[in-house]
Design an enzyme around this catalytic site. Structure first.
Site, PDB file in Angstrom:
ATOM      1  NE  ARG A 169      -3.002   0.571   3.362  1.00  0.00           N
ATOM      2  CZ  ARG A 169      -3.958   0.439   4.267  1.00  0.00           C
ATOM      3  NH1 ARG A 169      -5.178   0.093   3.893  1.00  0.00           N
ATOM      4  NH2 ARG A 169      -3.705   0.633   5.533  1.00  0.00           N
ATOM      5  NE  ARG A 228      -1.776   5.261   5.753  1.00  0.00           N
ATOM      6  CZ  ARG A 228      -3.063   4.974   5.884  1.00  0.00           C
ATOM      7  NH1 ARG A 228      -3.528   4.453   6.977  1.00  0.00           N
ATOM      8  NH2 ARG A 228      -3.895   5.217   4.911  1.00  0.00           N
ATOM      9  NE  ARG A 239      -2.068  -2.448  11.616  1.00  0.00           N
ATOM     10  CZ  ARG A 239      -2.195  -2.065  10.341  1.00  0.00           C
ATOM     11  NH1 ARG A 239      -1.142  -1.983   9.562  1.00  0.00           N
ATOM     12  NH2 ARG A 239      -3.382  -1.770   9.857  1.00  0.00           N
TER      13      ARG A 239
END
Ligand SMILES: [Zn+2]
Length: 211
Positions: free
Chosen positions: A122, A155, A166
């Site tokens: 991403r 990011r 995560r």
């Protein structure tokens, strides 16, 4: 219709909540939005949250539950809502149950590999926030935003190490909720490994047409 959306990072929960919110005409309620709103309005609870977040600490369960309770009491939530990102833990779920009964808990299922593939490529535009993907949705010119010409970056949250981390946190903290709601016969499994449109079709089938 009172709904909870559960799913790991990268399952597309936020995007789907947006689509379902529009289609069923119910608000999408995330704890992040509730925190930001309470801080902005400088309510008593908002002041507490601001102090805690400012220190870099996690907002404790009892305060989060109070804020959610306040939010669910607002007029726009009386015809139903989608809870996105809450509850995260069994104690939060039990606290919620004390004042609200849910119609369904939508559980987005997706493999770790697919999540990693989605999130690790991403790229986000620094100027306008547009999101790209090096494989699935690349920009025309590498590293440059199609829409505004801004620079694209990854990011810190989307590095492989961070994504794996995560996913681990999700499994440890939130996955127990899956069996919790399954036992209560509220759980609806939805395969979210394909496109948002495909996932929305499945949700429609499971929840029925909007009124
Ligand atoms: Zn841009």
């Amino acid at each position: 219709m009172k709904l909870i959306f559960l799913g790991p990072p990268g399952a597309g929960k936020g995007t789907l909540a947006g689509l379902v919110s529009k289609e069923y005409d119910i608000p999408q309620i995330s704890t992040g939005d509730i925190f930001r709103d309470a801080i902005k309005r400088e309510t008593e609870l908002g002041k507490k949250v601001k102090e805690i977040v400012g220190r870099g600490d996690l907002v404790p369960d009892d305060l989060t539950v109070s804020l959610v309770r306040e939010r669910l009491g607002q007029p726009d939530a009386q015809g139903g809502y989608i809870l996105d990102g809450f509850p995260r833990t069994i104690p939060q779920a039990a606290a919620l149950e004390a004042f609200q009964s849910m119609d369904a808990v939508v559980n987005f299922t997706i493999s770790d590999e697919t999540v990693i593939g989605r999130l690790s490529g991403r790229e986000v535009c620094k100027s306008c926030g547009a999101i790209y993907h090096v494989k699935n949705m690349p920009s025309k010119v590498k590293g440059i935003c199609d829409k505004c010409g801004g620079a694209l970056y990854t990011r810190p949250d989307d590095t492989l190490e961070s994504i794996t981390n995560r996913l681990e946190i999700y499994k440890k903290q939130t996955e127990p909720l899956v069996s919790y709601y399954r036992k209560k016969k509220l759980l609806r499994d939805i395969d979210s490994s394909k496109s948002p449109e495909d996932t929305l079709l499945q949700i429609r089938k499971v929840l029925g047409k909007p009124k």
